[in-house]
Design an enzyme around this catalytic site. Structure first.
Site, PDB file in Angstrom:
ATOM      1  N   GLY A   1       0.817  -1.203   0.000  1.00  0.00           N
ATOM      2  CA  GLY A   1       0.000   0.000   0.000  1.00  0.00           C
ATOM      3  C   GLY A   1       0.853   1.257   0.000  1.00  0.00           C
ATOM      4  N   ASP A   2       0.206   2.394   0.222  1.00  0.00           N
ATOM      5  CA  ASP A   2       0.923   3.669   0.239  1.00  0.00           C
ATOM      6  C   ASP A   2       1.942   3.726   1.368  1.00  0.00           C
ATOM      7  OD1 ASP A   2      -0.596   4.946  -1.923  1.00  0.00           O
ATOM      8  OD2 ASP A   2      -2.276   4.844  -0.529  1.00  0.00           O
ATOM      9  N   GLY A   3       1.676   3.026   2.473  1.00  0.00           N
ATOM     10  CA  GLY A   3       2.595   3.046   3.613  1.00  0.00           C
ATOM     11  C   GLY A   3       3.945   2.440   3.300  1.00  0.00           C
TER      12      GLY A   3
ATOM     13  N   GLU B   1       7.481   4.516   3.688  1.00  0.00           N
ATOM     14  CA  GLU B   1       8.637   4.105   4.480  1.00  0.00           C
ATOM     15  C   GLU B   1       9.909   4.104   3.629  1.00  0.00           C
ATOM     16  OE1 GLU B   1       8.586   3.936   7.531  1.00  0.00           O
ATOM     17  OE2 GLU B   1       6.497   3.615   8.097  1.00  0.00           O
TER      18      GLU B   1
ATOM     19  N   GLY C   1      -2.124  -3.147  -1.057  1.00  0.00           N
ATOM     20  CA  GLY C   1      -2.499  -2.726   0.285  1.00  0.00           C
ATOM     21  C   GLY C   1      -3.994  -2.544   0.437  1.00  0.00           C
TER      22      GLY C   1
ATOM     23  N   ASP D   1      -9.144   7.827   9.767  1.00  0.00           N
ATOM     24  CA  ASP D   1      -8.002   6.979   9.415  1.00  0.00           C
ATOM     25  C   ASP D   1      -7.403   6.322  10.648  1.00  0.00           C
ATOM     26  OD1 ASP D   1      -5.904   5.781   8.140  1.00  0.00           O
ATOM     27  OD2 ASP D   1      -4.851   7.618   7.626  1.00  0.00           O
TER      28      ASP D   1
ATOM     29  N   ARG E   1      -9.873  -2.520  11.523  1.00  0.00           N
ATOM     30  CA  ARG E   1      -9.089  -2.834  10.320  1.00  0.00           C
ATOM     31  C   ARG E   1      -9.535  -4.142   9.673  1.00  0.00           C
ATOM     32  NH1 ARG E   1      -4.591  -1.477   7.510  1.00  0.00           N
ATOM     33  NH2 ARG E   1      -4.322   0.427   8.705  1.00  0.00           N
TER      34      ARG E   1
ATOM     35  N   ARG F   1     -13.825   0.356   6.809  1.00  0.00           N
ATOM     36  CA  ARG F   1     -13.695   0.801   8.205  1.00  0.00           C
ATOM     37  C   ARG F   1     -13.747   2.321   8.314  1.00  0.00           C
ATOM     38  NH1 ARG F   1      -8.273   2.391   9.562  1.00  0.00           N
ATOM     39  NH2 ARG F   1      -6.818   2.020   7.842  1.00  0.00           N
TER      40      ARG F   1
END
Length: 285
Positions: free
Chosen positions: A52-54, A58, A84, A148, A155, A161
């Site tokens: 995902g974007d995370g 990182e 993601g 968020d 989750r 969610r």
């Protein structure tokens, strides 16, 4: 290749309020990709993130911590395969690329074709710290950040969610978020590249605009999509060099706020009464 065109700084003067940077659900990303900080990656031509974007967030923090950050950003190409939960950047790239189908296979196909475009990066600095973070997707504070971060307990529901929490926090039990928002509008007469920015603890120049009020939504967009199913900012371009800040003040009725939330998937919220859109080169919250 992804390159930094300008630097933006943001400060949060209220430590009791929480913000979400980049859409990865963490403020600033506390677990940086330490492997990238010291490893010799000069022999590589590209970095492809599967997640995902995370994950890409990182990676950028790891590069940002290196002494050769500028050299790497000018040399390396980046790609992302959406694996993601939200995948906002992957969806945005496919949208910019002739609105291609949103699938991991399509993203791999686009990467294999080898076509690249420049993407705006943003630099964020939080109050009371000199540490900066590299961002490519969005910055949210207020209702969107709460949806968020506070929905982490749900989750297991997947992407829905945040929808559930938006009804809870935005409609059933709404909150007011007090803030002072200052921004630097794009200049119609000057070159907007390489803008000199004041330090976080310095007074702002006269050409900045300040708004102080109670807000519900404060959402800064670098891309068209914050998630694969959230068409946040249809007017955003891949390298337009500006932020688009979406603002909803707390004086807006719950009905109008609900109408906006229901239209996020199609981008119809842009035309809703009560939504303000600010274009700027830099901002401070």
């Amino acid at each position: 290749p992804i390159t930094t065109r300008m630097e933006w700084r943001q400060s949060n003067n209220n430590s009791d309020n929480t913000a979400a940077l980049n859409g990865n659900g963490k403020e600033g990303g506390t677990n940086t990709c330490s492997d990238l900080e010291g490893r010799d990656i000069s022999e590589y031509d590209a970095i492809i993130a599967m997640g995902g974007d995370g994950i890409l967030f990182e990676i950028f923090q790891g590069i940002h911590a290196r002494n050769d950050e500028e050299e790497l950003l000018s040399k390396l190409k980046f790609g992302i395969v959406p694996c993601g939960t939200c995948n906002g950047l992957a969806k945005s790239i496919l949208h910019w690329g002739d609105n291609a189908d949103y699938t991991p296979i399509e993203s791999v196909f686009q990467i294999c074709k080898g076509h690249t475009s420049r993407l705006d990066l943003a630099s964020y600095q939080l109050a009371k710290t000199k540490k900066t973070y590299t961002s490519f997707l969005s910055f949210s504070w207020g209702l969107i950040a709460d949806c968020d971060l506070e929905s982490e307990c749900l989750r297991w529901l997947g992407a829905i969610r945040t929808d559930v929490w938006a009804v809870y926090r935005g409609i059933l039990f709404p909150k007011k978020y007090r803030a002072r928002f200052s921004y630097l509008p794009p200049s119609k007469t000057k070159n907007n590249d390489g803008v000199e920015l004041p330090k976080v603890d310095e007074a702002l120049p006269k050409d900045w605009v300040t708004i102080e009020d109670d807000f519900s939504v404060f959402w800064v967009c670098n891309t068209t999509h914050a998630s694969y199913n959230v068409f946040t900012c249809p007017m955003s371009k891949m390298n337009d060099g500006v932020f688009h800040v979406l603002i909803v003040r707390s004086s807006v009725s719950r009905l109008r706020l609900l109408q906006m939330l229901l239209k996020l998937e199609t981008g119809g919220h842009i035309d809703c009464k009560g939504l303000e859109i600010v274009r700027c080169l830099a901002y401070r919250l």
